[in-house]
Write a protein that holds these residues in place. Structure first.
Motif, mmCIF file in Angstrom:
data_model
loop_
_atom_site.group_PDB
_atom_site.id
_atom_site.type_symbol
_atom_site.label_atom_id
_atom_site.label_comp_id
_atom_site.label_asym_id
_atom_site.label_seq_id
_atom_site.Cartn_x
_atom_site.Cartn_y
_atom_site.Cartn_z
ATOM 1 N N ASN A 191 0.814 -1.222 0.000
ATOM 2 C CA ASN A 191 0.000 0.000 0.000
ATOM 3 C C ASN A 191 0.847 1.272 0.000
ATOM 4 O OD1 ASN A 191 0.991 -0.023 2.584
ATOM 5 N ND2 ASN A 191 -0.982 -0.290 3.600
ATOM 6 N N GLY A 192 2.171 1.128 -0.020
ATOM 7 C CA GLY A 192 3.037 2.283 -0.163
ATOM 8 C C GLY A 192 3.058 3.230 1.017
ATOM 9 N N ASN A 193 2.683 2.753 2.213
ATOM 10 C CA ASN A 193 2.649 3.651 3.374
ATOM 11 C C ASN A 193 3.968 3.688 4.136
ATOM 12 O OD1 ASN A 193 2.632 1.151 4.585
ATOM 13 N ND2 ASN A 193 0.898 1.562 5.929
ATOM 14 N N GLY A 194 4.971 2.942 3.665
ATOM 15 C CA GLY A 194 6.275 2.978 4.318
ATOM 16 C C GLY A 194 6.349 2.219 5.620
ATOM 17 N N GLU A 195 5.336 1.394 5.925
ATOM 18 C CA GLU A 195 5.318 0.604 7.155
ATOM 19 C C GLU A 195 4.906 -0.830 6.841
ATOM 20 O OE1 GLU A 195 2.689 2.377 9.922
ATOM 21 O OE2 GLU A 195 3.893 4.178 10.235
ATOM 22 N N TRP A 196 5.313 -1.755 7.735
ATOM 23 C CA TRP A 196 4.847 -3.133 7.600
ATOM 24 C C TRP A 196 3.406 -3.224 8.080
ATOM 25 C CZ3 TRP A 196 3.057 -6.701 11.241
ATOM 26 C CH2 TRP A 196 2.861 -8.000 10.764
ATOM 27 N N ASP A 197 2.555 -3.889 7.277
ATOM 28 C CA ASP A 197 1.144 -4.035 7.619
ATOM 29 C C ASP A 197 0.805 -5.494 7.823
ATOM 30 O OD1 ASP A 197 -0.052 -1.264 7.366
ATOM 31 O OD2 ASP A 197 0.947 -1.443 5.433
ATOM 32 N N SER A 198 0.018 -5.747 8.871
ATOM 33 C CA SER A 198 -0.384 -7.108 9.219
ATOM 34 C C SER A 198 -1.464 -7.603 8.254
ATOM 35 C CB SER A 198 -0.888 -7.135 10.662
ATOM 36 O OG SER A 198 -1.147 -8.458 11.061
ATOM 37 N N ASP A 246 -5.212 -10.008 7.511
ATOM 38 C CA ASP A 246 -6.580 -10.049 8.021
ATOM 39 C C ASP A 246 -7.313 -11.188 7.337
ATOM 40 O OD1 ASP A 246 -9.397 -9.536 8.494
ATOM 41 O OD2 ASP A 246 -8.804 -7.557 9.179
ATOM 42 N N ILE A 247 -7.743 -12.187 8.105
ATOM 43 C CA ILE A 247 -8.440 -13.329 7.526
ATOM 44 C C ILE A 247 -9.809 -12.932 7.012
ATOM 45 C CG2 ILE A 247 -9.240 -14.017 9.826
ATOM 46 C CD1 ILE A 247 -8.610 -16.305 6.782
ATOM 47 N N VAL A 248 -10.470 -11.974 7.655
ATOM 48 C CA VAL A 248 -11.804 -11.559 7.209
ATOM 49 C C VAL A 248 -11.720 -10.889 5.843
ATOM 50 C CG1 VAL A 248 -13.804 -10.121 7.751
ATOM 51 C CG2 VAL A 248 -12.605 -11.334 9.576
ATOM 52 N N GLU A 249 -10.697 -10.069 5.652
ATOM 53 C CA GLU A 249 -10.512 -9.407 4.365
ATOM 54 C C GLU A 249 -9.717 -10.270 3.388
ATOM 55 O OE1 GLU A 249 -8.681 -5.655 5.082
ATOM 56 O OE2 GLU A 249 -10.336 -4.902 6.326
ATOM 57 N N ARG A 250 -9.332 -11.494 3.805
ATOM 58 C CA ARG A 250 -8.557 -12.420 2.985
ATOM 59 C C ARG A 250 -7.254 -11.767 2.530
ATOM 60 N NH1 ARG A 250 -13.810 -13.718 -0.775
ATOM 61 N NH2 ARG A 250 -15.262 -13.912 0.947
ATOM 62 N N ARG A 251 -6.619 -11.061 3.420
ATOM 63 C CA ARG A 251 -5.404 -10.312 3.095
ATOM 64 C C ARG A 251 -4.226 -10.876 3.879
ATOM 65 N NH1 ARG A 251 -3.910 -6.086 6.012
ATOM 66 N NH2 ARG A 251 -6.064 -5.672 6.644
ATOM 67 N N GLN A 252 -3.186 -11.265 3.136
ATOM 68 C CA GLN A 252 -1.974 -11.763 3.767
ATOM 69 C C GLN A 252 -1.165 -10.596 4.340
ATOM 70 O OE1 GLN A 252 -0.895 -14.723 4.393
ATOM 71 N NE2 GLN A 252 -1.891 -16.146 2.997
ATOM 72 N N PRO A 253 -0.339 -10.841 5.369
ATOM 73 C CA PRO A 253 0.562 -9.785 5.844
ATOM 74 C C PRO A 253 1.609 -9.486 4.784
ATOM 75 C CG PRO A 253 1.117 -11.874 6.869
ATOM 76 C CD PRO A 253 -0.157 -12.113 6.110
ATOM 77 N N GLU A 254 2.159 -8.297 4.829
ATOM 78 C CA GLU A 254 3.208 -7.946 3.882
ATOM 79 C C GLU A 254 4.447 -8.792 4.195
ATOM 80 O OE1 GLU A 254 2.038 -3.340 2.802
ATOM 81 O OE2 GLU A 254 3.433 -3.713 4.462
ATOM 82 N N PRO A 255 4.978 -9.511 3.198
ATOM 83 C CA PRO A 255 6.091 -10.440 3.459
ATOM 84 C C PRO A 255 7.413 -9.711 3.646
ATOM 85 C CG PRO A 255 5.535 -10.452 1.128
ATOM 86 C CD PRO A 255 4.507 -9.590 1.803
ATOM 87 N N ALA A 256 8.251 -10.289 4.496
ATOM 88 C CA ALA A 256 9.596 -9.781 4.750
ATOM 89 C C ALA A 256 10.605 -10.851 4.364
ATOM 90 C CB ALA A 256 9.752 -9.400 6.223
ATOM 91 N N PHE A 257 11.797 -10.415 3.962
ATOM 92 C CA PHE A 257 12.880 -11.317 3.584
ATOM 93 C C PHE A 257 14.186 -10.738 4.127
ATOM 94 C CE2 PHE A 257 9.579 -11.350 0.391
ATOM 95 C CZ PHE A 257 9.294 -12.705 0.241
ATOM 96 N N TYR A 258 15.019 -11.596 4.717
ATOM 97 C CA TYR A 258 16.264 -11.156 5.339
ATOM 98 C C TYR A 258 17.465 -11.413 4.430
ATOM 99 C CZ TYR A 258 14.387 -10.118 9.972
ATOM 100 O OH TYR A 258 13.719 -9.545 11.027
ATOM 101 N N TYR A 259 18.416 -10.491 4.483
ATOM 102 C CA TYR A 259 19.724 -10.747 3.886
ATOM 103 C C TYR A 259 20.405 -11.783 4.774
ATOM 104 C CZ TYR A 259 24.160 -9.733 1.525
ATOM 105 O OH TYR A 259 25.301 -9.823 0.790
ATOM 106 N N PRO A 260 20.912 -12.897 4.202
ATOM 107 C CA PRO A 260 21.289 -14.047 5.046
ATOM 108 C C PRO A 260 22.611 -13.933 5.789
ATOM 109 C CG PRO A 260 21.662 -14.530 2.743
ATOM 110 C CD PRO A 260 21.012 -13.194 2.775
ATOM 111 N N LYS A 261 23.285 -12.803 5.742
ATOM 112 C CA LYS A 261 24.515 -12.641 6.509
ATOM 113 C C LYS A 261 24.684 -11.158 6.835
ATOM 114 C CE LYS A 261 27.311 -12.400 2.287
ATOM 115 N NZ LYS A 261 28.493 -12.933 1.572
ATOM 116 N N SER A 262 25.643 -10.861 7.665
ATOM 117 C CA SER A 262 25.910 -9.460 8.019
ATOM 118 C C SER A 262 26.872 -8.842 7.008
ATOM 119 C CB SER A 262 26.498 -9.364 9.425
ATOM 120 O OG SER A 262 27.751 -10.024 9.468
#
Length: 696
Positions: A586-593, A595-611
């Motif tokens: 949604n472009g709001n610059g934040e992670w959004d959870s 909702d099963i009622v709205e059939r909406r998955q949370p915004e997915p996150a992915f990690y860089y696998p090392k420092s």
């Protein structure tokens, strides 16, 4: 002389007694007893009644006995042992001697395959060696359903393995047999199926269940051919139903149809002492699919809304805390003074779940008791938002009047000393250090009634002389906190600045004025910083995203948008950095959870696998291919909070990416009858399979 040469002779019976005494003493000497090697093997299955995979078991059976080759214990049976399908009454699991007993208090279902998964609850009595992933299966019908599905449950934002969570399925009705009718009614079928899921997930127990292990892995066994919807649940009340928004929840967005294919498996037998390979064998087996389902769990924002705390912090402000975010903000009025408008200034959190009301009227400040009427939205039993009204009572304790003798002393002092003039305080959160790309922040003690921008001056230090800047500082009030102000300016590296303001430049809403402001601060030299450019090579075009730097406690510290496949971090303090990327739908610059009622998955996150380590005055550039690393192996081990249990004598290997952040899933050896290890057969898939294509 002859009489002096005597021979000492000891009788034979005394010699025999001395020899016996010496042997006895030798046998009784203290020392370490010799024995075999330490027991490092888990218990071995011997037999069960009914036998494993037995059919036509009576539905009235009350007890199942499972025997092992040594004394055993069942540890944490309530939290580890799962009986599928679930029943209203939880079966009792107990151990005595070599035997585990499962006692049913309900009549079983007819023509149903039952699976009892013990996870690692069974361990031997002496060394506590756990029997991993032991399961036992039987059927009350003429055949045993043997299909299964497997995968992992990770938290959506932090990608933590969700341990001990219930994963369950609801079976859907078979699709219409007529293909033409199916094609014509596809939309209505999907809508009807979703409506069914929306109702049963809140009202009916799962048809079959499993529990995740310490790595978030699950395997739901005993499935019949068919179509299923898959869910994960933090089932706090063990009812196998999504009954509270305070329970973490996950749902797989697609219908799943389990199946199996034959394959040849390679088993590696390890030397548990040396951690080396003893031998490699092959055998025929079945691979069950799908085996790489990835469920991302979340706490819905559709939480039960109520006021968790309210208080009058002092005579000037009222504090309210809510259980969930408020959108829109509550409607607030004073009881008995509904016509009174603009009587407060609101200070709030970003999501509106914490409010502070600063009273503007001196009459309200002097009033010891205030009653507030508040109206806010909360979800009802059908998860529809409806207005609810509360009336709150706020009181404040006034300071006690001084005693007579203290009053006389103060009166005497008043004749000689003028009363002190209180000033409105101003603070600078960043102190004397200023980031080159961030605004200068200052905060006042109370909200302001007046701010004179002409009374502010910004100066720069040239050598040792303060020189006024030609333009006056532009002061901007924060949208959430009315006491917070920022000054935006193109700060220069390795430069000192000074902000000055005259006395009476600011007046608070309670009539206090600020004194003179004189705050010096400095921007560090450019060589003391570093920068990093991440080229995200495989991120899908058109999907907005932002990249975060996270600390070792997994807290975001910096955030930039992904633009043209690049995330550029400037003016970083040198050190070691960890990163994650989040799809910002949604472009709001934040992670959004979700909702099963709205059939909406949370915004997915992915990690860089090392420092990534960056030194002072370095400009570093790295390429990141997000989907080359399986999702369950992305998060660096340093950041993991839910770490897997360290198993005894387990051979350790680096993961398939060579980062050493997580161990690979080793094939579990078979120790007598070990049920059928779902993890051994079903957890070898790539958990990023199709992940990029799902980002829409």
């Amino acid at each position: 002389m002859k009489n002096q040469q005597r021979t000492c002779r000891i009788p034979a019976h005394l010699v025999w007694l001395a020899a016996v005494a010496l042997l006895t003493a030798a046998c009784a000497s203290i020392g370490n007893p010799s024995g075999g090697a330490r027991d490092e093997q888990p218990p071995r299955f011997v037999r069960a009644n009914p036998a494993p995979y037995a059919t036509d078991v009576p539905v009235t059976i009350e007890k199942i006995n499972i025997d092992f080759d040594e004394l055993i214990n069942v540890k944490d049976a309530f939290s580890k042992v799962v009986v599928s399908p679930p029943s209203k009454s939880v079966p009792r699991v107990a151990s005595q001697g070599h035997r585990v007993t499962v006692t049913f208090s309900d009549t079983l279902l007819e023509n149903t395959t039952y699976t009892i998964n013990f996870a690692d609850a069974i361990e031997d009595n002496n060394e506590a060696n756990p029997l991993e992933n032991f399961s036992y299966t039987f059927s009350t019908g003429p055949y045993v359903d043997s299909l299964r599905i497997a995968g992992r449950v990770l938290s959506a934002q932090a990608m933590e393995p969700m341990q001990g969570k219930i994963v369950g399925v609801h079976r859907l009705a078979d699709a219409p047999a007529d293909s033409l009718a199916s094609a014509i009614a596809a939309d209505s079928i999907a809508a009807r199926e979703q409506a069914v899921v929306d109702s049963i997930v809140f009202r009916r127990q799962f048809d079959r269940v499993a529990r995740t292990d310490d790595r978030g892995r699950f395997s739901i066994e005993g499935l019949a051919p068919g179509r299923y919807r898959v869910f994960a649940l933090d089932d706090a009340n063990t009812d196998y139903i999504y009954s509270s928004p305070d329970e973490e929840f996950a749902f797989y967005e697609e219908v799943v149809e389990p199946y199996a294919l034959p394959a040849v498996a390679t088993d590696t037998i390890y030397n548990l002492k040396l951690g080396t390979i003893d031998s490699i064998t092959t055998r025929q087996r079945s691979i069950f699919y799908p085996n790489d389902l990835l469920l991302r769990s979340f706490l819905t924002s559709r939480k039960q809304q109520y006021i968790t705390n309210y208080q009058r912090q002092d005579s000037t402000r009222l504090n309210l805390t809510f259980n969930a975010p408020n959108s829109p903000l509550p409607e607030i009025s004073l009881v008995g003074a509904t016509d009174l408008k603009d009587w407060y200034i609101m200070e709030r959190s970003a999501k509106g779940d914490s409010l502070t009301l600063w009273l503007k009227s001196r009459g309200l400040v002097s009033n010891d008791t205030l009653r507030m009427a508040i109206s806010y939205l909360k979800p009802d039993s059908l998860n529809r938002y409806v207005a609810t009204n509360d009336t709150l009572r706020f009181t404040t304790d006034r300071p006690r009047k001084p005693k007579a003798d203290n009053k006389k002393k103060k009166d005497a002092q008043a004749d000689t000393l003028p009363p002190p003039t209180p000033l409105l305080s101003v603070t600078f959160p960043a102190g004397s250090n200023q980031e080159p790309t961030r605004p200068l922040l200052f905060m006042t003690e109370t909200p302001l009634a007046r701010l004179d921008t002409l009374a502010f001056r910004l100066e720069v230090k040239r050598d040792t002389i303060w020189t006024p800047l030609p333009e006056r500082p532009r002061i901007v009030q924060d949208s959430l906190n009315p006491r917070l102000y920022s000054i935006v300016y193109p700060w220069q590296y390795d430069t000192g600045y000074r902000l000055q303001a005259d006395s009476l430049a600011m007046e608070g809403i309670y009539g206090l004025f600020t004194g003179p402001v004189n705050q010096e601060f400095k921007v560090k030299a450019e060589k003391e910083f570093c920068s990093l450019t991440l080229n995200v090579a495989d991120w899908p075009a058109g999907v907005p995203a932002f990249v975060e730097i996270v600390s070792t406690s997994d807290t975001p510290t910096e955030r930039v948008r992904l633009e043209g496949g690049r995330a550029v971090f400037r003016n970083l303090v040198p050190g070691k950095f960890y990163f994650r990327i989040i799809a910002d739908y949604n472009g709001n610059g934040e992670w959004d959870s979700g909702d099963i009622v709205e059939r909406r998955q949370p915004e997915p996150a992915f990690y860089y696998p090392k420092s990534i380590s960056i030194k002072q005055n370095w400009n570093k550039e790295e390429t990141w291919r997000v989907f080359d690393t399986p999702a369950d192996a992305m998060k660096p081990e340093t950041l993991l909070k839910n770490k897997p249990t360290q198993r005894k004598n387990a051979p350790t290997r680096k993961n398939q990416n060579g980062y050493g952040d997580e161990e690979d899933e080793d094939d579990d050896y078979y120790n007598g009858y070990n049920g059928y290890n779902g993890y051994n057969s079903s957890s070898t898939g790539n958990y990023n399979s199709g992940a990029a294509s799902r980002l829409r």
